[in-house]
Design a protein around this motif. Sequence first.
Motif, PDB file in Angstrom:
ATOM      1  N   LEU A  10     -34.576 -33.172 -25.581  1.00 22.80           N
ATOM      2  CA  LEU A  10     -33.245 -34.557 -26.531  1.00 22.80           C
ATOM      3  C   LEU A  10     -32.316 -34.294 -25.590  1.00 22.80           C
ATOM      4  N   VAL A  11     -31.766 -33.218 -25.354  1.00 20.98           N
ATOM      5  CA  VAL A  11     -30.477 -32.886 -24.037  1.00 20.98           C
ATOM      6  C   VAL A  11     -30.542 -32.890 -22.542  1.00 20.98           C
ATOM      7  N   TRP A  12     -31.881 -33.280 -22.260  1.00 21.61           N
ATOM      8  CA  TRP A  12     -32.207 -33.895 -21.125  1.00 21.61           C
ATOM      9  C   TRP A  12     -31.688 -34.920 -21.129  1.00 21.61           C
ATOM     10  N   GLN A  13     -32.222 -35.573 -22.254  1.00 20.14           N
ATOM     11  CA  GLN A  13     -32.171 -37.408 -22.466  1.00 20.14           C
ATOM     12  C   GLN A  13     -30.494 -37.523 -22.563  1.00 20.14           C
ATOM     13  N   LYS A  14     -30.027 -37.028 -23.599  1.00 22.05           N
ATOM     14  CA  LYS A  14     -28.916 -37.501 -24.005  1.00 22.05           C
ATOM     15  C   LYS A  14     -28.304 -37.324 -22.495  1.00 22.05           C
ATOM     16  N   SER A  15     -28.619 -36.448 -21.587  1.00 23.59           N
ATOM     17  CA  SER A  15     -27.516 -36.060 -20.914  1.00 23.59           C
ATOM     18  C   SER A  15     -28.003 -37.047 -19.515  1.00 23.59           C
ATOM     19  N   GLN A  16     -29.113 -38.042 -19.306  1.00 17.18           N
ATOM     20  CA  GLN A  16     -29.457 -38.758 -18.834  1.00 17.18           C
ATOM     21  C   GLN A  16     -28.627 -40.411 -18.788  1.00 17.18           C
ATOM     22  N   LEU A  69     -23.402 -27.594 -18.674  1.00 18.83           N
ATOM     23  CA  LEU A  69     -21.690 -27.001 -19.409  1.00 18.83           C
ATOM     24  C   LEU A  69     -21.060 -27.447 -18.376  1.00 18.83           C
ATOM     25  N   SER A  70     -20.569 -26.760 -17.661  1.00 13.94           N
ATOM     26  CA  SER A  70     -19.817 -26.970 -16.822  1.00 13.94           C
ATOM     27  C   SER A  70     -19.927 -27.775 -15.718  1.00 13.94           C
ATOM     28  N   SER A  71     -20.537 -28.866 -15.659  1.00 17.40           N
ATOM     29  CA  SER A  71     -20.836 -29.761 -15.010  1.00 17.40           C
ATOM     30  C   SER A  71     -19.914 -31.423 -16.339  1.00 17.40           C
ATOM     31  N   ASN A  72     -21.390 -30.776 -17.450  1.00 18.74           N
ATOM     32  CA  ASN A  72     -20.365 -31.901 -18.028  1.00 18.74           C
ATOM     33  C   ASN A  72     -19.376 -31.975 -18.416  1.00 18.74           C
ATOM     34  N   SER A  73     -17.899 -30.188 -18.934  1.00 24.52           N
ATOM     35  CA  SER A  73     -16.694 -30.445 -19.301  1.00 24.52           C
ATOM     36  C   SER A  73     -16.245 -31.367 -17.841  1.00 24.52           C
ATOM     37  N   GLU A  74     -16.693 -31.016 -16.499  1.00 25.70           N
ATOM     38  CA  GLU A  74     -15.923 -32.060 -15.459  1.00 25.70           C
ATOM     39  C   GLU A  74     -15.780 -32.923 -15.655  1.00 25.70           C
ATOM     40  N   VAL A  75     -16.944 -33.697 -16.234  1.00 24.08           N
ATOM     41  CA  VAL A  75     -16.911 -35.711 -16.856  1.00 24.08           C
ATOM     42  C   VAL A  75     -16.249 -35.499 -17.929  1.00 24.08           C
ATOM     43  N   ARG A  76     -15.650 -34.985 -18.654  1.00 24.65           N
ATOM     44  CA  ARG A  76     -15.046 -34.353 -19.408  1.00 24.65           C
ATOM     45  C   ARG A  76     -13.577 -34.685 -19.407  1.00 24.65           C
ATOM     46  N   SER A  77     -13.458 -33.916 -18.777  1.00 28.34           N
ATOM     47  CA  SER A  77     -12.082 -34.000 -17.895  1.00 28.34           C
ATOM     48  C   SER A  77     -12.118 -34.755 -16.766  1.00 28.34           C
ATOM     49  N   GLN A  91     -10.315 -46.800 -25.666  1.00 22.39           N
ATOM     50  CA  GLN A  91     -11.492 -47.136 -26.087  1.00 22.39           C
ATOM     51  C   GLN A  91     -13.018 -46.512 -25.383  1.00 22.39           C
ATOM     52  N   GLN A  92     -12.884 -47.226 -23.474  1.00 29.20           N
ATOM     53  CA  GLN A  92     -13.959 -46.770 -22.925  1.00 29.20           C
ATOM     54  C   GLN A  92     -14.752 -45.854 -23.569  1.00 29.20           C
ATOM     55  N   ALA A  93     -12.899 -44.214 -22.773  1.00 24.75           N
ATOM     56  CA  ALA A  93     -13.729 -43.378 -22.312  1.00 24.75           C
ATOM     57  C   ALA A  93     -13.066 -42.482 -23.688  1.00 24.75           C
ATOM     58  N   ASP A  94     -13.149 -43.013 -24.908  1.00 24.37           N
ATOM     59  CA  ASP A  94     -13.331 -42.154 -26.350  1.00 24.37           C
ATOM     60  C   ASP A  94     -14.722 -41.812 -26.117  1.00 24.37           C
ATOM     61  N   GLU A  95     -15.530 -43.594 -25.652  1.00 22.53           N
ATOM     62  CA  GLU A  95     -16.646 -43.191 -26.366  1.00 22.53           C
ATOM     63  C   GLU A  95     -17.364 -42.560 -25.272  1.00 22.53           C
ATOM     64  N   LEU A  96     -17.452 -42.601 -23.960  1.00 18.48           N
ATOM     65  CA  LEU A  96     -18.346 -41.268 -23.541  1.00 18.48           C
ATOM     66  C   LEU A  96     -17.817 -39.873 -23.843  1.00 18.48           C
ATOM     67  N   ILE A  97     -16.297 -39.780 -23.299  1.00 14.84           N
ATOM     68  CA  ILE A  97     -16.476 -38.253 -24.411  1.00 14.84           C
ATOM     69  C   ILE A  97     -16.590 -38.536 -25.697  1.00 14.84           C
ATOM     70  N   GLU A  98     -16.975 -38.933 -26.021  1.00 13.61           N
ATOM     71  CA  GLU A  98     -17.308 -38.261 -27.580  1.00 13.61           C
ATOM     72  C   GLU A  98     -19.541 -37.833 -26.704  1.00 13.61           C
ATOM     73  N   THR A 100     -20.271 -36.531 -24.529  1.00 15.73           N
ATOM     74  CA  THR A 100     -19.929 -35.618 -23.613  1.00 15.73           C
ATOM     75  C   THR A 100     -19.695 -33.933 -25.063  1.00 15.73           C
ATOM     76  N   ASN A 101     -19.088 -34.586 -25.692  1.00 15.79           N
ATOM     77  CA  ASN A 101     -18.989 -33.633 -26.689  1.00 15.79           C
ATOM     78  C   ASN A 101     -20.624 -33.232 -27.267  1.00 15.79           C
ATOM     79  N   GLU A 102     -21.104 -34.914 -27.343  1.00 18.15           N
ATOM     80  CA  GLU A 102     -22.948 -34.900 -28.017  1.00 18.15           C
ATOM     81  C   GLU A 102     -23.359 -33.096 -26.676  1.00 18.15           C
ATOM     82  N   VAL A 103     -23.584 -34.207 -25.506  1.00 18.08           N
ATOM     83  CA  VAL A 103     -24.658 -33.165 -24.698  1.00 18.08           C
ATOM     84  C   VAL A 103     -24.009 -31.553 -24.826  1.00 18.08           C
TER      85      VAL A 103
END
Length: 116
Positions: A10-16, A69-77, A91-98, A100-103
Motif C-alpha cells: 500500500l505504501v508503494w501505491q500511495k507513493s505512486q 523516507l528521505s526523498s519523501n521528506s525532501e518533497v515535503r520540504s 491549500q494545495q500544498a497542505d493537501e500534498l503535505i498530508e 507525504t505525512n501519510e507515506v
Amino acid sequence: MAVQKFEDLLVWQKSQDLAVSIYTMFKDNNDFSFRDQIRRASISISNNIAEGFDRNSNADFARFLYIALSSNSEVRSMLYISIRLNFISKQQADELIEKTNEVSKMLHGLIKSIKN
C-alpha cells in the motif's frame, strides 16, 4: 500471507499517487530546476521501495526504505518552499503535505515491521 511483489504494498501505491499529484501540480511551473527536483524526489520514493523490496535481506530493504523516507521528506520540504515562492496555494500544498505525512507514517511502520 506475505506480500509477494512490491506492487502489493500500500505504501508503494500511495507513493505512486503522490508522484502523480506532484507531476500534475507542478506541470506548468516555469522554474525548471525546482520543478525537476521535486518531481525526481517524488519518483524516488516509490522507486526505492520497489528496488529495496527485491533485495536479499530485510536490512537491505530497510536501507532503501530509509532512502524513500528521505526523498519523501525532501518533497515535503520543497512543498513548504513552494508556498513561500507562490508556486502553489497553501491549500494545495497542505493537501500534498498530508499525503507525504501519510507515506511517512507507512514507511516508518514498514521499517519497524521488517526490523522485528
